[in-house]
Design a protein around this motif. Sequence first.
Motif, PDB file in Angstrom:
ATOM      1  N   UNK A  44       0.839  -1.203   0.000  1.00 36.19           N
ATOM      2  CA  UNK A  44       0.000   0.000   0.000  1.00 36.19           C
ATOM      3  C   UNK A  44       0.870   1.248   0.000  1.00 36.19           C
ATOM      4  N   UNK A  45       1.939   1.236   0.789  1.00 35.37           N
ATOM      5  CA  UNK A  45       2.818   2.400   0.882  1.00 35.37           C
ATOM      6  C   UNK A  45       3.510   2.663  -0.444  1.00 35.37           C
ATOM      7  N   UNK A  46       3.985   1.620  -1.108  1.00 40.03           N
ATOM      8  CA  UNK A  46       4.642   1.791  -2.412  1.00 40.03           C
ATOM      9  C   UNK A  46       3.678   2.393  -3.416  1.00 40.03           C
ATOM     10  N   UNK A  47       2.436   1.992  -3.363  1.00 43.81           N
ATOM     11  CA  UNK A  47       1.440   2.514  -4.301  1.00 43.81           C
ATOM     12  C   UNK A  47       1.161   3.985  -4.075  1.00 43.81           C
ATOM     13  N   UNK A  48       1.310   4.445  -2.824  1.00 38.99           N
ATOM     14  CA  UNK A  48       1.025   5.850  -2.485  1.00 38.99           C
ATOM     15  C   UNK A  48       2.258   6.539  -1.920  1.00 38.99           C
ATOM     16  N   UNK A  49       3.432   6.171  -2.424  1.00 43.56           N
ATOM     17  CA  UNK A  49       4.678   6.703  -1.852  1.00 43.56           C
ATOM     18  C   UNK A  49       4.825   8.201  -2.049  1.00 43.56           C
ATOM     19  N   UNK A  50       4.121   8.794  -3.013  1.00 46.30           N
ATOM     20  CA  UNK A  50       4.271  10.228  -3.275  1.00 46.30           C
ATOM     21  C   UNK A  50       3.401  11.084  -2.365  1.00 46.30           C
ATOM     22  N   UNK A  51       2.581  10.455  -1.514  1.00 43.86           N
ATOM     23  CA  UNK A  51       1.671  11.212  -0.654  1.00 43.86           C
ATOM     24  C   UNK A  51       2.275  11.411   0.723  1.00 43.86           C
ATOM     25  N   UNK A  52       2.052  12.565   1.364  1.00 41.09           N
ATOM     26  CA  UNK A  52       2.489  12.741   2.756  1.00 41.09           C
ATOM     27  C   UNK A  52       1.665  11.868   3.694  1.00 41.09           C
ATOM     28  N   UNK A  53       2.280  11.478   4.798  1.00 39.51           N
ATOM     29  CA  UNK A  53       1.660  10.528   5.727  1.00 39.51           C
ATOM     30  C   UNK A  53       1.642  11.148   7.125  1.00 39.51           C
ATOM     31  N   UNK A  54       0.492  11.027   7.797  1.00 41.29           N
ATOM     32  CA  UNK A  54       0.351  11.407   9.204  1.00 41.29           C
ATOM     33  C   UNK A  54       0.035  10.148   9.995  1.00 41.29           C
ATOM     34  N   UNK A  55       0.845   9.872  11.005  1.00 41.05           N
ATOM     35  CA  UNK A  55       0.658   8.675  11.824  1.00 41.05           C
ATOM     36  C   UNK A  55       0.025   9.075  13.149  1.00 41.05           C
ATOM     37  N   UNK A  56      -1.123   8.464  13.462  1.00 42.17           N
ATOM     38  CA  UNK A  56      -1.843   8.692  14.712  1.00 42.17           C
ATOM     39  C   UNK A  56      -1.637   7.467  15.590  1.00 42.17           C
ATOM     40  N   UNK A  57      -1.030   7.677  16.744  1.00 43.29           N
ATOM     41  CA  UNK A  57      -0.687   6.566  17.638  1.00 43.29           C
ATOM     42  C   UNK A  57      -1.756   6.398  18.704  1.00 43.29           C
ATOM     43  N   UNK A  58      -2.194   5.142  18.871  1.00 37.37           N
ATOM     44  CA  UNK A  58      -3.189   4.788  19.888  1.00 37.37           C
ATOM     45  C   UNK A  58      -2.584   3.689  20.753  1.00 37.37           C
ATOM     46  N   UNK A  59      -2.080   4.057  21.907  1.00 37.58           N
ATOM     47  CA  UNK A  59      -1.370   3.108  22.764  1.00 37.58           C
ATOM     48  C   UNK A  59      -1.506   3.529  24.218  1.00 37.58           C
ATOM     49  N   UNK A  60      -1.348   2.523  25.118  1.00 39.91           N
ATOM     50  CA  UNK A  60      -1.367   2.820  26.548  1.00 39.91           C
ATOM     51  C   UNK A  60      -0.031   3.404  27.000  1.00 39.91           C
ATOM     52  N   UNK A  61       1.021   3.226  26.186  1.00 37.57           N
ATOM     53  CA  UNK A  61       2.359   3.693  26.557  1.00 37.57           C
ATOM     54  C   UNK A  61       2.544   5.148  26.158  1.00 37.57           C
ATOM     55  N   UNK A  62       1.795   6.037  26.804  1.00 42.54           N
ATOM     56  CA  UNK A  62       1.886   7.468  26.536  1.00 42.54           C
ATOM     57  C   UNK A  62       1.807   8.222  27.849  1.00 42.54           C
ATOM     58  N   UNK A  63       2.351   9.399  27.840  1.00 40.69           N
ATOM     59  CA  UNK A  63       2.375  10.205  29.062  1.00 40.69           C
ATOM     60  C   UNK A  63       2.203  11.674  28.674  1.00 40.69           C
ATOM     61  N   UNK A  64       1.464  12.413  29.545  1.00 39.67           N
ATOM     62  CA  UNK A  64       1.192  13.829  29.296  1.00 39.67           C
ATOM     63  C   UNK A  64       1.555  14.622  30.553  1.00 39.67           C
ATOM     64  N   UNK A  65       2.161  15.779  30.339  1.00 43.62           N
ATOM     65  CA  UNK A  65       2.496  16.692  31.423  1.00 43.62           C
ATOM     66  C   UNK A  65       2.131  18.120  31.000  1.00 43.62           C
ATOM     67  N   UNK A  66       1.543  18.850  31.935  1.00 43.36           N
ATOM     68  CA  UNK A  66       1.275  20.281  31.710  1.00 43.36           C
ATOM     69  C   UNK A  66       2.332  21.085  32.440  1.00 43.36           C
ATOM     70  N   UNK A  67       2.949  22.037  31.748  1.00 43.77           N
ATOM     71  CA  UNK A  67       4.037  22.818  32.316  1.00 43.77           C
ATOM     72  C   UNK A  67       3.809  24.301  32.008  1.00 43.77           C
ATOM     73  N   UNK A  68       4.234  25.140  32.961  1.00 39.06           N
ATOM     74  CA  UNK A  68       4.230  26.588  32.784  1.00 39.06           C
ATOM     75  C   UNK A  68       5.686  27.018  32.619  1.00 39.06           C
ATOM     76  N   UNK A  69       6.021  27.557  31.448  1.00 38.16           N
ATOM     77  CA  UNK A  69       7.394  27.926  31.138  1.00 38.16           C
ATOM     78  C   UNK A  69       7.471  29.403  30.784  1.00 38.16           C
ATOM     79  N   UNK A  70       8.654  30.029  30.944  1.00 35.97           N
ATOM     80  CA  UNK A  70       8.788  31.458  30.588  1.00 35.97           C
ATOM     81  C   UNK A  70       8.481  31.697  29.112  1.00 35.97           C
ATOM     82  N   UNK A  71       7.969  32.875  28.866  1.00 34.39           N
ATOM     83  CA  UNK A  71       7.613  33.239  27.486  1.00 34.39           C
ATOM     84  C   UNK A  71       8.866  33.686  26.735  1.00 34.39           C
ATOM     85  N   UNK A  72       9.355  32.827  25.875  1.00 31.51           N
ATOM     86  CA  UNK A  72      10.495  33.147  25.010  1.00 31.51           C
ATOM     87  C   UNK A  72      10.130  32.738  23.591  1.00 31.51           C
ATOM     88  N   UNK A  73      10.948  33.195  22.641  1.00 31.88           N
ATOM     89  CA  UNK A  73      10.657  32.916  21.232  1.00 31.88           C
ATOM     90  C   UNK A  73      11.930  32.502  20.518  1.00 31.88           C
TER      91      UNK A  73
END
Length: 491
Positions: A44-73
């Motif tokens: 399937x990938x070879x047939x559509x190799x010219x297209x961009x791909x977005x991978x959406x991961x669905x797994x229990x092995x994930x972690x999220x953290x909320x952080x407050x950081x200084x405003x820099x650019x």
Amino acid sequence: MFDHRLILLATPRQIGVLDWRRGQMHWLGEFAASEAGLAAFRAIVVKHAQLPVLLVADTVDEDYRSEILPHVQGHARAELLARKLKQVFRNARFTGAWRQARETTGRRDDRYLLATLTDSEWLTPWLSVLHRERVPLCGITPLALAYQHLLARLRVQAPHTLLACRLNNSLRLSYYHNGLLRFSRLIGSDTPTQMPGNAADEIAKTQLYLTGQRILPREARLHVLLLDPSGQLDSAQAPLNADPAFSTRLVDMPSLARALRIPDNFLAATPEIAPLAAIAGEAVQLNLAPPELLQHHTEFRWRRGLNQAAGIVAAIGLTLTAAYWLHAQDLRDQVQQIEGEVQRGDARHAAIVRNFPVLATRPDQLGQTLALATQLNQAPLDVNALFLPLGQALTAHPDVIVRSLTLQDRADGVTEITLDARLADFDGNYRAAMSRIDSFVSRLAATPGVAAVERVTSPVNTASTATLSGKTTGETRPEETRFTLSVQVRP
């Protein structure tokens, strides 16, 4: 072409492929994490190799953290986030940070959501296939972020929302504050969540965890959305609504299909496409892919940009060519119209001329006749009056000998006399000769009836540009002192 991409839904057991473009989509199937599944996925990938791909991961092995950081650019922000991700998640390969908002009080720091995949070994075979086929991978994002765009499609306005979605025999609970992801957890198929009571208990435990971590305010009421294509979560609505801390609503498939603008039967057959269709046309806000996996997508964007620029230049060239061609056609039509008018005018003139009476003489002969008649009608020249001033001047200067005399009558009533003369008794003294000629010219100009006297030629050229020439050896003999005057006489 520029809105066409593949959306992959990857789990530790399988991967699904959605061929998406704006206005239409095709579910290309699911492939198990086996050698046969990898081979089919590679085809399937070879047939559509010219297209961009977005991978959406669905797994229990994930972690999220909320952080407050200084405003820099700029570069300072990139270094700050790199240090923070390494500090929080150690040596995890798949990490990402998303700047969600800026605080309105205090130092006005930035609020970030940090995320990672703690175990990514199951993802390596799929990524290897994409890398070998040089597929432009544009990003890796968690499934909870896809559900965030799904809530936006459903137009959920509650400030504190918990989405409970049962997909692939697993229950995912994701918390959103003002429509932005703050936390998500996946309860695998080995945990019995099929019973309504178990699902309600898991939702209550999640609410307690969020409150304990100060992610959810204690006094806040949690709005729970139940999304289950199989309908097994429907019975959890009653026990949750019995608790004043919750307000629960079921999301049915027809409403979800209308929000995503896809057919009901297509969504019912493949419910996995719901979050994929919601995130397909959106920018990747939380990208967990390391830079080396995004290299092919960077090259893809450069090629696409060059193709777009070439297309724009070609379109401008075609537009200018068409404009010039239309302008040339307009000019040609105007020329043809003018030529037609000239031909019609010539034809009318020829018709009028043919009706003229026959003339005994030609028109040019008539003009000559009229000019001759005008000249004959003028009074004859009084030769005595014309030559009287010249005779008086010659009488006063007997040393001037006339060689020739020319008379010309002009149309303005002035008669021009050209006098060709010389000096008598010239001894070679040119200064004295020029003085005698000047005296004659002055006497002639002062004579009544003479309008002007002009010296045409003289024995000596007194112009500033004249050169001196002569002989310095041998005998010299005085030359004639000829000069020519133009005298204008008004009788």
